[in-house]
Write an enzyme that holds these catalytic residues in place. Structure first.
Site, PDB file in Angstrom:
ATOM      1  CE  LYS A   1      -3.056  -2.432   3.099  1.00 16.03           C
ATOM      2  NZ  LYS A   1      -3.495  -2.600   4.757  1.00 16.03           N
ATOM      3  N   GLY A   2       2.097   1.133   0.440  1.00 14.09           N
ATOM      4  CA  GLY A   2       2.847   2.411   0.838  1.00 14.09           C
ATOM      5  C   GLY A   2       3.101   3.582  -0.384  1.00 14.09           C
TER       6      GLY A   2
ATOM      7  CD  GLU B   1       8.478  -0.595  -1.733  1.00 20.79           C
ATOM      8  OE1 GLU B   1       7.458  -0.235  -1.644  1.00 20.79           O
ATOM      9  OE2 GLU B   1       8.928  -1.749  -1.439  1.00 20.79           O
ATOM     10  CG  ASP B   2       6.885   2.239   0.875  1.00 22.70           C
ATOM     11  OD1 ASP B   2       7.628   1.498   0.569  1.00 22.70           O
ATOM     12  OD2 ASP B   2       6.031   1.942   1.893  1.00 22.70           O
TER      13      ASP B   2
ATOM     14  CG  ASP C   1      14.744  -0.538   6.230  1.00 15.74           C
ATOM     15  OD1 ASP C   1      15.379   0.287   6.655  1.00 15.74           O
ATOM     16  OD2 ASP C   1      13.788  -1.202   7.122  1.00 15.74           O
TER      17      ASP C   1
ATOM     18  CE  LYS D   1      14.142   3.859   7.539  1.00 13.36           C
ATOM     19  NZ  LYS D   1      13.608   2.947   8.497  1.00 13.36           N
TER      20      LYS D   1
ATOM     21  CG  PHE E   1       9.425   3.851  11.984  1.00 14.21           C
ATOM     22  CD1 PHE E   1       9.272   2.831  11.023  1.00 14.21           C
ATOM     23  CD2 PHE E   1       8.056   4.464  12.301  1.00 14.21           C
ATOM     24  CE1 PHE E   1       8.033   2.204  10.777  1.00 14.21           C
ATOM     25  CE2 PHE E   1       7.072   4.037  11.743  1.00 14.21           C
ATOM     26  CZ  PHE E   1       6.906   2.743  11.148  1.00 14.21           C
ATOM     27  CB  VAL E   2       9.906   8.023   8.055  1.00 15.07           C
ATOM     28  CG1 VAL E   2      11.246   8.744   8.036  1.00 15.07           C
ATOM     29  CG2 VAL E   2      10.122   6.947   6.765  1.00 15.07           C
TER      30      VAL E   2
ATOM     31  CG  ASP F   1       1.837   1.276   7.923  1.00 12.88           C
ATOM     32  OD1 ASP F   1       2.887   0.948   7.220  1.00 12.88           O
ATOM     33  OD2 ASP F   1       1.255   0.110   8.454  1.00 12.88           O
TER      34      ASP F   1
ATOM     35  NE  ARG G   1      -1.317   1.777   4.787  1.00 14.04           N
ATOM     36  CZ  ARG G   1      -0.162   1.187   4.772  1.00 14.04           C
ATOM     37  NH1 ARG G   1       0.765   1.702   3.848  1.00 14.04           N
ATOM     38  NH2 ARG G   1      -0.048  -0.053   5.228  1.00 14.04           N
TER      39      ARG G   1
END
Ligand code: 5GP
Length: 176
Positions: A45-46, A100-101, A104, A132, A153-154, A160, A166
């Site tokens: 969903k991101g 992609e969001d 990581d 990151k 963490f964001v 989310d 979101r």
């Protein structure tokens, strides 16, 4: 400062900053893929807000599709394999760009790139809003990166915290 569920977050990337950089990425894609009719695969969903902003400025002929990734335990390997859900388009011979969001550890993206190449994609590139570099465990080439960020963490702009946040129009970072 904002609160999402039980955690406090502070502003990190403002809407104007996000949108300006996303527009630049779209121009790069317009330039690089003008003669390729790429297939953009948006990972839900991101990435939904990143994709929405990006595609306002992508002006070349292209196709856009949406997938979700589901984790399941592989019978053969010890690792968790992510299954691609909702991909109906033939991939063979296509120039694919994954949208992609955030990248990581890189494990998710590396797997997805591998699976799409196995399906016969002519080329596979990654466009990610956030990256990151310090968290990287599996190297994956991310050709289009909105912002390199520190390993914290964001939330917001599609990302989310426990399914909330979101809808925030900026990216927020966890307060110390
Ligand atoms: P990777 O396989 O690269 O470690 O995981 C990528 C996925 O982890 C992203 O698609 C996202 O769903 C989640 N993720 C990683 N870092 C963050 C973060 O800082 N905030 C949020 N909301 N999700 C993250």
């Amino acid at each position: 400062m904002i609160t999402v569920k039980d955690k406090t977050f502070v502003p990190f990337l403002e809407p104007t900053t996000l949108n300006a950089r996303i527009t630049e990425l779209a121009y790069e894609l317009n330039h690089d893929y003008h003669d390729k009719t790429p297939l953009f695969i948006v990972v839900l969903k991101g990435a939904f807000l990143f994709a929405a902003e990006l595609f306002k400025h992508v002006t070349i002929p292209c196709e856009i599709t949406f997938v979700r990734l589901a984790s399941y335990q592989s019978m053969e390997s010890s690792g968790r394999i992510k299954q691609i859900i909702g991909l109906e388009e033939p991939i063979e011979g296509r120039h694919v760009v994954i949208v992609e969001d955030i990248v990581d550890t890189g494990l998710t993206m590396a797997q997805l790139v591998r699976q799409l190449k196995e399906k016969g994609a002519e080329s596979v590139e990654v466009a990610t809003l956030l990256h990151k570099p310090e968290a990287m465990r599996e190297p994956v080439v991310t050709r289009y990166v909105g912002f390199e960020i520190e390993n914290r963490f964001v939330v917001g702009f599609g990302l989310d915290y426990d399914e909330q946040g979101r809808n925030l129009d900026a990216v927020y970072i966890l307060a110390d």
